[in-house]
Scaffold this active site. Sequence first.
Site, PDB file in Angstrom:
ATOM      1  N   SER A 260     -24.704 -20.087  12.969  1.00  0.00           N
ATOM      2  CA  SER A 260     -24.721 -19.067  11.320  1.00  0.00           C
ATOM      3  C   SER A 260     -25.485 -18.303  11.714  1.00  0.00           C
ATOM      4  O   SER A 260     -26.192 -17.886  12.442  1.00  0.00           O
ATOM      5  CB  SER A 260     -25.366 -20.507   9.889  1.00  0.00           C
ATOM      6  N   LYS A 261     -25.260 -17.004  10.387  1.00  0.00           N
ATOM      7  CA  LYS A 261     -26.099 -16.114  11.055  1.00  0.00           C
ATOM      8  C   LYS A 261     -27.885 -16.043  10.645  1.00  0.00           C
ATOM      9  O   LYS A 261     -28.736 -15.564  10.974  1.00  0.00           O
ATOM     10  CB  LYS A 261     -25.615 -14.608   9.910  1.00  0.00           C
ATOM     11  N   ARG A 262     -27.690 -16.485   9.788  1.00  0.00           N
ATOM     12  CA  ARG A 262     -28.689 -17.237   9.111  1.00  0.00           C
ATOM     13  C   ARG A 262     -30.265 -17.844  10.151  1.00  0.00           C
ATOM     14  O   ARG A 262     -31.503 -17.867  10.029  1.00  0.00           O
ATOM     15  CB  ARG A 262     -29.249 -18.668   7.602  1.00  0.00           C
TER      16      ARG A 262
END
Length: 515
Positions: A260-262
């Site tokens: 995930s980008k987070r």
Amino acid sequence: MSSASFSSPVVPRLRVAPSPTGDPHVGTAYMALFNLAFARQQQGVFLLRVEDTDRTRFRADSEQQLYDTLSWLGLDWDEGPDRGGPFAPYRQSERLTTYQPYVEKLIAQGHAYHCWCSPERLSAMREEQQRSKSPVTGYDRLCYGMTREERATLPGFQETPVVRMLIPDEVPLTFTDLIRGTVQAPRPDDQVILKADGFPTYHLAVVVDDHEMGVTHVVRGEEWISSTPKHLLLYRWLGLTPPVFAHMPLLRNTDKSKISKRKNPAARLTWFRERGYLPEALVNFLALLAYPPAKDADGKDVEIFSLDEFSRDFDWSKVNPVGPIFDLGKLDWLNGMYVRDLSVEELTARLIPYLQADGLFGPSPSLGEVARLKSLAALIQPRLVTLADAPDQLRPFFVPDADLVVEDDARASLTAKNAPDPAGVLDAAIEALTALPDDENVDLGQVQGSWTHDRIEETLRAALVTGLGLKPKFAFGPLRVAVSGRRVSPPLFESMEVLGRGATLRRLQALRTTC
């Protein structure tokens, strides 16, 4: 189950349909690659659709980032918002009138109903289900069968309703997947298909758009397996022919969590360009994540291949349904192989933007700067992993001699145990190199190019190894520090050749004054 098993007179039409909610996810490129490979193999059509119905997360600059990153990777589409096509518009926000008749038909047939429950009421309902560990989860159908007036008398009412699907008790939960065969999905709840703001949810819009755009194969991530029964219901209720489904395995971090980008910067597609990965290497890497390498005549794996080669031999039956680990070490290896396969001219051209971004080059590099970069590119190419690594390695060669910084560990190496007296080494090197004729003073009868790495090495070995009796690693260490300011640098003698006689001697003398 091979690709040929699904051949038909119908021209295959595949799509990638990202949402413009920020920096494009690497999964978008991953999905685009497999869609495109099959479309090209089957001489079909690959289209790009922008699914921008989530207005709370919408970002205006994200759509252009999608175009830029996919184009950079060479994952080109035939139809899309920027290119048009026979089924335009290709942005869902521009297709709102398209969805309304489908919603009305579902309501009229009794397959959908209005729901006036407020977000607060729905949140409280879910909390109660979790607290009581209820075996029944999802929407409780409070609004089903009610008129607006009847529902308004109950708590948790909001004026503008949403529209929900009415999932039948005997909803089919199995379907055939191009990659996984027969798949069993969980039972869905009464999914919202039209939001209070008038925008459709993904579930309705994707069915309507795939139908209206003639999509024959829906290739998407395995997280959508649970939604497929809802989509198949909508196809059936609306009297539409469903596409073939293929659910790709999800990309996973080394701890097997979903990338995930987070949590992982490498989930951002632009990160790879910033870090200096070659687009062809990244495409190769993404293909290998869920697909086995081909074999050569000796049965050995062929892990380096082009997009055209991948498309030519593509077969859905070879896709591994197990979520692959996103191993950047493998990508580094691949990228290094691609870097070393570039011509020096091509590598030089690709490095220029990174030197500009680092401030070593201005907007319009001079011919001299580019020529020097070309010479240096050949030196660092064998050990270069990404293009973004180059500015740090090349910085000593593009700063004025007086501005060269000698790093602390490099200076410490001059007085390390068993190291020779750096002053004596530098004095001998300066004397020997000063005596080496300058090209400008070479007689016409002599071989041109006396300041070459071969002559420099010959001269310094004679002065330091033979003359002072030093081992090469001790003899040349102080010279490397003087020339580059570092313990590790591009090849020493070639570096001196690129710097030139004057700069090399100035740097040797500058370090000598501090010893």
